[in-house]
Design an enzyme around this catalytic site. Sequence first.
Site, PDB file in Angstrom:
ATOM      1  N   GLU A 133       0.825  -1.210   0.000  1.00 17.77           N
ATOM      2  CA  GLU A 133       0.000   0.000   0.000  1.00 17.77           C
ATOM      3  C   GLU A 133       0.862   1.263   0.000  1.00 17.77           C
ATOM      4  O   GLU A 133       0.352   2.373  -0.154  1.00 17.77           O
ATOM      5  CB  GLU A 133      -0.968  -0.002   1.192  1.00 17.77           C
ATOM      6  CG  GLU A 133      -0.335   0.050   2.578  1.00 17.77           C
ATOM      7  CD  GLU A 133       0.098  -1.316   3.114  1.00 17.77           C
ATOM      8  OE1 GLU A 133       0.571  -2.164   2.329  1.00 17.77           O
ATOM      9  OE2 GLU A 133      -0.019  -1.515   4.346  1.00 17.77           O
TER      10      GLU A 133
ATOM     11  N   SER B 285       8.595  -8.879   5.115  1.00 22.65           N
ATOM     12  CA  SER B 285       9.451  -9.005   6.300  1.00 22.65           C
ATOM     13  C   SER B 285       9.207 -10.349   6.999  1.00 22.65           C
ATOM     14  O   SER B 285       8.165 -10.986   6.822  1.00 22.65           O
ATOM     15  CB  SER B 285       9.162  -7.852   7.260  1.00 22.65           C
ATOM     16  OG  SER B 285       7.805  -7.903   7.647  1.00 22.65           O
TER      17      SER B 285
ATOM     18  N   CYS C 298      16.276  -6.612  -0.339  1.00 24.97           N
ATOM     19  CA  CYS C 298      16.403  -7.808   0.503  1.00 24.97           C
ATOM     20  C   CYS C 298      17.725  -8.506   0.262  1.00 24.97           C
ATOM     21  O   CYS C 298      18.149  -9.328   1.055  1.00 24.97           O
ATOM     22  CB  CYS C 298      15.260  -8.765   0.237  1.00 24.97           C
ATOM     23  SG  CYS C 298      15.270  -9.325  -1.455  1.00 24.97           S
TER      24      CYS C 298
ATOM     25  N   GLU D  48      17.247  -6.300  11.157  1.00 27.49           N
ATOM     26  CA  GLU D  48      17.308  -5.879   9.755  1.00 27.49           C
ATOM     27  C   GLU D  48      17.004  -4.380   9.724  1.00 27.49           C
ATOM     28  O   GLU D  48      15.879  -3.971  10.014  1.00 27.49           O
ATOM     29  CB  GLU D  48      16.268  -6.644   8.916  1.00 27.49           C
ATOM     30  CG  GLU D  48      16.351  -6.284   7.443  1.00 27.49           C
ATOM     31  CD  GLU D  48      15.257  -6.938   6.589  1.00 27.49           C
ATOM     32  OE1 GLU D  48      14.147  -7.172   7.098  1.00 27.49           O
ATOM     33  OE2 GLU D  48      15.542  -7.193   5.407  1.00 27.49           O
TER      34      GLU D  48
HETATM   35  P1  NAD Z   1       6.073  -5.992   5.083  1.00 25.41           P
HETATM   36  O1  NAD Z   1       6.225  -7.364   5.609  1.00 25.41           O
HETATM   37  O2  NAD Z   1       5.795  -4.892   6.047  1.00 25.41           O
HETATM   38  O3  NAD Z   1       4.876  -5.934   4.002  1.00 25.41           O
HETATM   39  C1  NAD Z   1       4.784  -6.870   2.972  1.00 25.41           C
HETATM   40  C2  NAD Z   1       3.320  -7.048   2.604  1.00 25.41           C
HETATM   41  O4  NAD Z   1       2.622  -7.552   3.728  1.00 25.41           O
HETATM   42  C3  NAD Z   1       2.633  -5.774   2.181  1.00 25.41           C
HETATM   43  O5  NAD Z   1       1.799  -6.036   1.077  1.00 25.41           O
HETATM   44  C4  NAD Z   1       1.825  -5.379   3.415  1.00 25.41           C
HETATM   45  O6  NAD Z   1       0.625  -4.731   3.089  1.00 25.41           O
HETATM   46  C5  NAD Z   1       1.533  -6.711   4.047  1.00 25.41           C
HETATM   47  N1  NAD Z   1       1.443  -6.608   5.520  1.00 25.41           N
HETATM   48  C6  NAD Z   1       2.138  -5.755   6.323  1.00 25.41           C
HETATM   49  N2  NAD Z   1       1.803  -5.947   7.608  1.00 25.41           N
HETATM   50  C7  NAD Z   1       0.894  -6.946   7.630  1.00 25.41           C
HETATM   51  C8  NAD Z   1       0.172  -7.608   8.677  1.00 25.41           C
HETATM   52  N3  NAD Z   1       0.347  -7.276   9.967  1.00 25.41           N
HETATM   53  N4  NAD Z   1      -0.666  -8.595   8.326  1.00 25.41           N
HETATM   54  C9  NAD Z   1      -0.844  -8.947   7.043  1.00 25.41           C
HETATM   55  N5  NAD Z   1      -0.196  -8.344   6.013  1.00 25.41           N
HETATM   56  C10 NAD Z   1       0.668  -7.365   6.298  1.00 25.41           C
HETATM   57  O7  NAD Z   1       7.383  -5.677   4.220  1.00 25.41           O
HETATM   58  P2  NAD Z   1       7.806  -4.313   3.551  1.00 25.41           P
HETATM   59  O8  NAD Z   1       8.226  -3.365   4.607  1.00 25.41           O
HETATM   60  O9  NAD Z   1       6.793  -3.886   2.561  1.00 25.41           O
HETATM   61  O10 NAD Z   1       9.087  -4.807   2.718  1.00 25.41           O
HETATM   62  C11 NAD Z   1      10.373  -4.879   3.270  1.00 25.41           C
HETATM   63  C12 NAD Z   1      10.668  -6.267   3.803  1.00 25.41           C
HETATM   64  O11 NAD Z   1      10.521  -7.229   2.759  1.00 25.41           O
HETATM   65  C13 NAD Z   1      12.104  -6.420   4.290  1.00 25.41           C
HETATM   66  O12 NAD Z   1      12.085  -7.196   5.456  1.00 25.41           O
HETATM   67  C14 NAD Z   1      12.787  -7.162   3.159  1.00 25.41           C
HETATM   68  O13 NAD Z   1      13.925  -7.921   3.537  1.00 25.41           O
HETATM   69  C15 NAD Z   1      11.684  -8.048   2.700  1.00 25.41           C
HETATM   70  N6  NAD Z   1      11.900  -8.518   1.346  1.00 25.41           N
HETATM   71  C16 NAD Z   1      12.284  -9.803   1.183  1.00 25.41           C
HETATM   72  C17 NAD Z   1      12.535 -10.270  -0.080  1.00 25.41           C
HETATM   73  C18 NAD Z   1      12.964 -11.689  -0.300  1.00 25.41           C
HETATM   74  O14 NAD Z   1      13.003 -12.091  -1.440  1.00 25.41           O
HETATM   75  N7  NAD Z   1      13.267 -12.452   0.712  1.00 25.41           N
HETATM   76  C19 NAD Z   1      12.368  -9.433  -1.189  1.00 25.41           C
HETATM   77  C20 NAD Z   1      11.952  -8.122  -0.981  1.00 25.41           C
HETATM   78  C21 NAD Z   1      11.714  -7.685   0.307  1.00 25.41           C
END
Ligand code: NAD
Length: 501
Positions: free
Chosen positions: A176, A226, A281, A385
């Site tokens: 979002e 995450s 990531c 992280e």
């Molecule tokens: P995030 O986990 O906060 O959000 C990811 C998705 O989950 C979003 O669409 C968000 O709307 C949803 N979300 C967030 N909180 C939620 C909840 N409580 N319940 C259900 N859904 C929820 O991650 P971010 O901040 O958008 O992205 C950064 C993170 O993603 C970092 O930790 C990074 O390392 C990781 N990442 C990992 C990879 C990989 O391939 N391993 C790739 C890109 C990013």
Amino acid sequence: MKTLGHWIGGKSAESVSGSFGPVYNPATGAQPTRVSLASVEEVDAAVAAAKEAYPEWSRSSLARRTAFLFKYRELLDARRDDVAALITAEHGKVHSDALGEVARGMEIVELACGIPEKLKGELSTQVSTRVDVSSIRQAVGVVAGITPFNFPAMVPMWMFPLAIACGNTFVLKPSEKDPSAAYLLAEIASEAGLPDGVLNVVNGDKVAVDRLLTHPDVAAVSFVGSTPIARHIQAEATANGKRVQALGGAKNHMMVLPDADLDHAADNAINAAYGSAGERCMAVSVVVAVGDTGDALVGKIAERAARLRIGPGDDPASEMGPLITREHRDKVASYVSGAAAQGAEVVVDGTGFTVEGSSEYKDGFFTGVSLLDKVEPGMDAYDDEIFGPVLCVVRAETYDEAITLINGSKWGNGAAVFTRDGGAARRFQLEVEAGMVGVNVPIPVPVGYHSFGGWKQSLFGDLHIYGNDGVQFYTRGKVITTRWPDPADTAGINLGFPSNN
Ligand code: NAD
């Protein structure tokens, strides 16, 4: 202010919930867009559209599916700049980096163009007299994809092109924080002739995600984000009978051995730690300096760090843009001050940075780059992280000490070794506990025809994303045993367990 809705059944859908979230321009701090946050009913509408489209799409010929994918690749190629501009406007990364993201995403579209090769199946003839056995793979149904802010186009493209190529229909829930690029990807898919309902985008937050995890018509969930959320996704979705791949966070280490070319290592450390403001990531967030390399390496990294040009992502002179939000910027800064309090040496302190020369960016979410030396496990800067342009240097006496440190991390996404010694590199690649390993390559993101995924708390689930693992994930196996009896055969009655003869 612009309002972004959903993309359901091949057309835009206005918000029904009346609930919206802010989408910022991180370079200026302004909020030019608001995004609709879906209610349960809106998610249900998107899943219903995908379910309705599924029977026809899953039965459509490989020729039809690949015709779409080739066309999609062509249109995306022509619109690279538009997608990249949206990424820069909402994420903040520099335009060249955004273009790189689009290119890496398009690799998966290209992989998907070759799906007939991947779905060929297996055939064994005459396994028993006049009996043949074939193994085929078929679509799983409606797939949901939930994606993070840091790659608003590439990560969705890790998922839906391959899922669709395999005959599934898809509901994407982008971050979002920067949802417009994914929305444009869906619009372009319709222009390329994708039937309505095959790819849907539902914008939203936890409400939308949690509905997808429990919805009875969702068969599979691909998640990237995450670690705490990845764990939640896997637990909830598997409890609701879905197959899940949930990729989590990371803390990627780069081991520099005493025989490495230190200038080469310093260049790579800078690029991998500070590119995209560390919001990758696969960013290198820890350099492990082995033996007597520490002082020289830290000096070379610091010298290069001072020359980086930080500014708005749409300025071609900028090498690094702002962070995603003000809160995230302040959290990143707290790790730098916290590290000093916990005994690390702050060699470069990038906190408090402002863009010079224009008041337009005074409220942007900028930070400079930071370099922390003599960091140790137990310090927050090492244990968490940070996901910002903060590079930690840990000193290790020997290779054994360094590999023990790396393998003690709770994450295992990527790891790299810098050395000229083939034997040491070979040992590292076999011994390191990480899913993706670089030898003199700091960000070893696999090409589209291999698979991407980490170990330990960087992946919940069994299969990595895209490549052959992606095809496995988006299909289920079926084995067909066939007998065409000769008219002369008599089956007879035999209640025994079938045996081959
Ligand atoms: P995030 O986990 O906060 O959000 C990811 C998705 O989950 C979003 O669409 C968000 O709307 C949803 N979300 C967030 N909180 C939620 C909840 N409580 N319940 C259900 N859904 C929820 O991650 P971010 O901040 O958008 O992205 C950064 C993170 O993603 C970092 O930790 C990074 O390392 C990781 N990442 C990992 C990879 C990989 O391939 N391993 C790739 C890109 C990013």
